[in-house]
Design a protein around this motif. Structure first.
Motif, mmCIF file in Angstrom:
data_model
loop_
_atom_site.group_PDB
_atom_site.id
_atom_site.type_symbol
_atom_site.label_atom_id
_atom_site.label_comp_id
_atom_site.label_asym_id
_atom_site.label_seq_id
_atom_site.Cartn_x
_atom_site.Cartn_y
_atom_site.Cartn_z
ATOM 1 N N ALA A 6 13.634 9.804 -5.577
ATOM 2 C CA ALA A 6 12.908 9.844 -4.298
ATOM 3 C C ALA A 6 13.283 11.115 -3.542
ATOM 4 C CB ALA A 6 13.222 8.598 -3.474
ATOM 5 N N PRO A 7 12.926 12.277 -4.088
ATOM 6 C CA PRO A 7 13.310 13.528 -3.448
ATOM 7 C C PRO A 7 12.824 13.579 -2.001
ATOM 8 C CG PRO A 7 11.897 13.929 -5.369
ATOM 9 C CD PRO A 7 12.063 12.461 -5.228
ATOM 10 N N GLU A 38 0.852 -1.178 0.000
ATOM 11 C CA GLU A 38 0.000 0.000 0.000
ATOM 12 C C GLU A 38 0.891 1.232 0.000
ATOM 13 O OE1 GLU A 38 -3.303 0.168 2.649
ATOM 14 O OE2 GLU A 38 -3.537 -2.008 2.614
ATOM 15 N N PHE A 39 0.746 2.039 -1.036
ATOM 16 C CA PHE A 39 1.548 3.246 -1.182
ATOM 17 C C PHE A 39 0.758 4.446 -0.702
ATOM 18 C CE2 PHE A 39 3.209 0.329 -4.419
ATOM 19 C CZ PHE A 39 4.544 0.344 -4.083
ATOM 20 N N PRO A 40 1.402 5.468 -0.195
ATOM 21 C CA PRO A 40 2.832 5.584 0.095
ATOM 22 C C PRO A 40 3.204 4.764 1.324
ATOM 23 C CG PRO A 40 1.710 7.560 0.828
ATOM 24 C CD PRO A 40 0.675 6.684 0.167
ATOM 25 N N CYS A 41 4.475 4.336 1.367
ATOM 26 C CA CYS A 41 4.963 3.559 2.496
ATOM 27 C C CYS A 41 6.479 3.732 2.635
ATOM 28 C CB CYS A 41 4.636 2.082 2.329
ATOM 29 S SG CYS A 41 5.475 1.302 0.939
ATOM 30 N N GLU A 42 6.976 3.440 3.810
ATOM 31 C CA GLU A 42 8.418 3.433 4.033
ATOM 32 C C GLU A 42 8.961 2.163 3.385
ATOM 33 O OE1 GLU A 42 10.223 6.023 5.629
ATOM 34 O OE2 GLU A 42 8.264 6.878 5.169
ATOM 35 N N TYR A 43 10.003 2.305 2.569
ATOM 36 C CA TYR A 43 10.493 1.181 1.774
ATOM 37 C C TYR A 43 12.021 1.150 1.830
ATOM 38 C CZ TYR A 43 10.358 -2.175 -2.072
ATOM 39 O OH TYR A 43 10.471 -3.302 -2.842
ATOM 40 N N PRO A 44 12.605 0.115 2.438
ATOM 41 C CA PRO A 44 14.067 0.022 2.494
ATOM 42 C C PRO A 44 14.633 -0.585 1.212
ATOM 43 C CG PRO A 44 13.096 -1.764 3.738
ATOM 44 C CD PRO A 44 11.955 -0.927 3.210
ATOM 45 N N ILE A 45 15.735 -0.025 0.741
ATOM 46 C CA ILE A 45 16.420 -0.530 -0.450
ATOM 47 C C ILE A 45 17.885 -0.691 -0.101
ATOM 48 C CG2 ILE A 45 17.081 -0.045 -2.837
ATOM 49 C CD1 ILE A 45 14.486 1.623 -3.034
ATOM 50 N N THR A 46 18.417 -1.888 -0.333
ATOM 51 C CA THR A 46 19.824 -2.170 -0.068
ATOM 52 C C THR A 46 20.586 -2.188 -1.382
ATOM 53 O OG1 THR A 46 19.240 -3.499 1.864
ATOM 54 C CG2 THR A 46 21.445 -3.818 0.944
ATOM 55 N N VAL A 47 21.721 -1.497 -1.401
ATOM 56 C CA VAL A 47 22.579 -1.448 -2.578
ATOM 57 C C VAL A 47 23.945 -1.994 -2.187
ATOM 58 C CG1 VAL A 47 23.634 0.009 -4.339
ATOM 59 C CG2 VAL A 47 21.369 0.596 -3.436
ATOM 60 N N VAL A 48 24.422 -2.997 -2.908
ATOM 61 C CA VAL A 48 25.764 -3.539 -2.706
ATOM 62 C C VAL A 48 26.603 -3.072 -3.884
ATOM 63 C CG1 VAL A 48 27.160 -5.620 -2.443
ATOM 64 C CG2 VAL A 48 24.843 -5.544 -1.480
ATOM 65 N N ALA A 64 5.838 2.317 -10.145
ATOM 66 C CA ALA A 64 6.604 2.949 -11.227
ATOM 67 C C ALA A 64 7.841 3.650 -10.666
ATOM 68 C CB ALA A 64 5.731 3.931 -11.991
ATOM 69 N N GLN A 65 7.682 4.341 -9.553
ATOM 70 C CA GLN A 65 8.825 5.010 -8.925
ATOM 71 C C GLN A 65 9.898 3.988 -8.544
ATOM 72 O OE1 GLN A 65 8.472 5.963 -4.834
ATOM 73 N NE2 GLN A 65 9.886 7.707 -4.941
ATOM 74 N N LEU A 66 9.498 2.895 -7.925
ATOM 75 C CA LEU A 66 10.455 1.870 -7.510
ATOM 76 C C LEU A 66 11.144 1.243 -8.713
ATOM 77 C CD1 LEU A 66 8.485 0.132 -4.618
ATOM 78 C CD2 LEU A 66 10.406 1.726 -4.426
ATOM 79 N N ARG A 67 10.402 0.961 -9.760
ATOM 80 C CA ARG A 67 10.976 0.368 -10.965
ATOM 81 C C ARG A 67 12.029 1.302 -11.576
ATOM 82 N NH1 ARG A 67 6.804 -1.893 -12.546
ATOM 83 N NH2 ARG A 67 5.722 -0.055 -13.315
ATOM 84 N N THR A 79 6.216 5.989 -3.434
ATOM 85 C CA THR A 79 4.919 6.502 -3.857
ATOM 86 C C THR A 79 4.193 5.581 -4.827
ATOM 87 O OG1 THR A 79 5.979 7.770 -5.617
ATOM 88 C CG2 THR A 79 5.623 8.900 -3.509
ATOM 89 N N GLY A 80 4.899 4.606 -5.387
ATOM 90 C CA GLY A 80 4.247 3.688 -6.311
ATOM 91 C C GLY A 80 5.228 2.738 -6.972
#
Length: 89
Positions: free
Chosen positions: A39-40, A10-20, A70-73, A67-68
């Motif tokens: 993600a301003p 369910e958007f909007p939500c807090e979403y963690p992204i890990t980058v190696v 599409a943003q994550l993609r 926010t959605g």
């Protein structure tokens, strides 16, 4: 069990992204710029970072307000296009 659908986010939500990625200040700044573009307003101070045992790689965890889909993609594609990024989770 093939009829099960993955849980919906369910958007909007807090979403963690890990980058190696390879270790280095230049690549780190490029990652920050990519997040700022897609993600301003993300909290730069809230990013956690951990170096690999030999210091060759770094793992950074960014938490954004997603926010959605599409943003994550777009964000994932932008991160994967950065030279030196090995994995985005």
């Amino acid at each position: 069990m093939s009829g099960l659908e993955p849980p919906r986010i369910e958007f909007p939500c807090e979403y963690p992204i890990t980058v190696v990625a390879d270790a280095g200040a230049e690549l780190r700044e490029q990652l920050f710029a990519t997040f700022a573009h897609h993600a301003p307003g993300f909290e730069r101070a809230a990013v956690t970072e951990r170096a690999s045992r030999n210091g060759k790689y770094q793992s950074l965890v960014f938490t954004i307000t997603a926010t959605g889909e599409a943003q994550l993609r777009q964000l994932f594609e932008g991160l994967k296009a950065c030279p030196g990024v090995h994995m985005v989770l």
